[in-house]
Design a protein around this motif. Structure first.
Motif, short mmCIF file in Angstrom:
data_model
loop_
_atom_site.label_atom_id
_atom_site.label_comp_id
_atom_site.label_asym_id
_atom_site.label_seq_id
_atom_site.Cartn_x
_atom_site.Cartn_y
_atom_site.Cartn_z
N GLN A 42 0.81 -1.20 0.00
CA GLN A 42 0.00 0.00 0.00
C GLN A 42 0.86 1.27 0.00
OE1 GLN A 42 -0.65 -2.60 2.02
NE2 GLN A 42 -2.53 -3.31 1.08
N CYS A 43 0.31 2.30 -0.66
CA CYS A 43 1.00 3.59 -0.81
C CYS A 43 0.36 4.65 0.07
CB CYS A 43 0.93 4.04 -2.27
SG CYS A 43 1.73 2.89 -3.40
N GLY A 44 1.15 5.63 0.45
CA GLY A 44 0.67 6.75 1.26
C GLY A 44 -0.12 7.74 0.43
N VAL A 49 -6.53 12.84 -11.99
CA VAL A 49 -5.69 11.66 -11.77
C VAL A 49 -6.07 11.01 -10.45
CG1 VAL A 49 -3.32 10.84 -11.46
CG2 VAL A 49 -3.79 12.71 -13.06
N SER A 50 -6.26 9.69 -10.48
CA SER A 50 -6.57 8.96 -9.24
C SER A 50 -5.33 8.84 -8.38
CB SER A 50 -7.10 7.57 -9.57
OG SER A 50 -8.38 7.65 -10.14
N GLY A 83 -8.98 7.89 -5.38
CA GLY A 83 -9.88 8.71 -6.18
C GLY A 83 -9.19 9.98 -6.66
N CYS A 84 -9.97 10.84 -7.31
CA CYS A 84 -9.40 12.05 -7.93
C CYS A 84 -9.52 13.32 -7.10
CB CYS A 84 -10.06 12.30 -9.29
SG CYS A 84 -9.71 11.06 -10.52
N ALA A 135 -0.18 7.95 -7.00
CA ALA A 135 -1.06 7.44 -8.07
C ALA A 135 -1.55 6.04 -7.72
CB ALA A 135 -0.33 7.43 -9.40
N CYS A 136 -2.82 5.76 -8.03
CA CYS A 136 -3.41 4.46 -7.74
C CYS A 136 -4.49 4.14 -8.76
CB CYS A 136 -4.00 4.44 -6.33
SG CYS A 136 -5.29 5.67 -6.06
N THR A 137 -4.90 2.87 -8.77
CA THR A 137 -6.01 2.45 -9.63
C THR A 137 -7.11 1.76 -8.82
OG1 THR A 137 -4.85 0.39 -10.15
CG2 THR A 137 -4.58 2.22 -11.70
N SER A 138 -6.82 1.41 -7.56
CA SER A 138 -7.83 0.78 -6.72
C SER A 138 -7.60 1.13 -5.25
CB SER A 138 -7.80 -0.75 -6.89
OG SER A 138 -6.62 -1.28 -6.35
N ASP A 139 -8.65 1.01 -4.45
CA ASP A 139 -8.56 1.32 -3.02
C ASP A 139 -7.50 0.49 -2.32
OD1 ASP A 139 -10.59 3.21 -3.22
OD2 ASP A 139 -12.16 1.84 -2.52
N SER A 140 -7.37 -0.77 -2.70
CA SER A 140 -6.44 -1.67 -2.01
C SER A 140 -4.98 -1.26 -2.16
CB SER A 140 -6.63 -3.10 -2.52
OG SER A 140 -6.29 -3.18 -3.88
N GLN A 141 -4.68 -0.37 -3.08
CA GLN A 141 -3.31 0.10 -3.26
C GLN A 141 -2.93 1.18 -2.25
OE1 GLN A 141 -3.55 1.28 -7.40
NE2 GLN A 141 -2.46 -0.57 -8.02
N CYS A 142 -3.90 1.67 -1.48
CA CYS A 142 -3.67 2.81 -0.59
C CYS A 142 -3.72 2.39 0.88
CB CYS A 142 -4.76 3.86 -0.82
SG CYS A 142 -4.86 4.42 -2.54
#
Length: 117
Positions: A78-80, A103-104, A97-98, A84-91
């Motif tokens: 997961q990123c802080g 840009v998400s 979201g934008c 940039a992300c494409t899905s909630d699970s990446q955060c």
């Protein structure tokens, strides 16, 4: 001597203009044509954009804001915020979201709108 130089120039210049001389395929070794897939894989902590970029097959932020090749699954992908992300699970916030932009990115929490313009 000038005549020979002129003859060579007339012979060589068209070859150069056309991209040189074709080389027969048997003269080229496979290593020259294509690098191995393994040599293109990135080591731990090198920049990446997806799992397939890494030797470890694990690309993520480890809670930070830069995607790098992580050594193993004990490091979270997961990123802080604002990455940039494409899905909630990446955060780390589980909220991608934008925020009204184009840009998400990983948003700090659910009070930020996911809507994109």
């Amino acid at each position: 001597m000038k005549r020979q130089s002129l003859f060579l120039a007339l012979l060589v210049l068209p070859l150069l203009a056309c991209g040189g001389v074709d080389v027969a395929s048997e003269d080229v070794t496979p290593e020259t044509e294509l690098g191995s897939v393994e040599s293109q894989l990135q080591p731990n902590w090198a920049s990446c954009s997806g799992d397939s970029d890494c030797i470890s097959n694990r690309c993520g932020c480890n809670g930070g804001t830069t995607r790098v090749c992580l050594p193993n699954s004990t490091y979270p992908k997961q990123c802080g915020n604002w990455t940039a992300c494409t899905s909630d699970s990446q955060c780390t916030s589980n909220w991608c979201g934008c925020n009204g932009g184009q840009v998400s990115v990983c948003l700090p929490n659910s009070s930020y709108p996911k809507t994109c313009t």
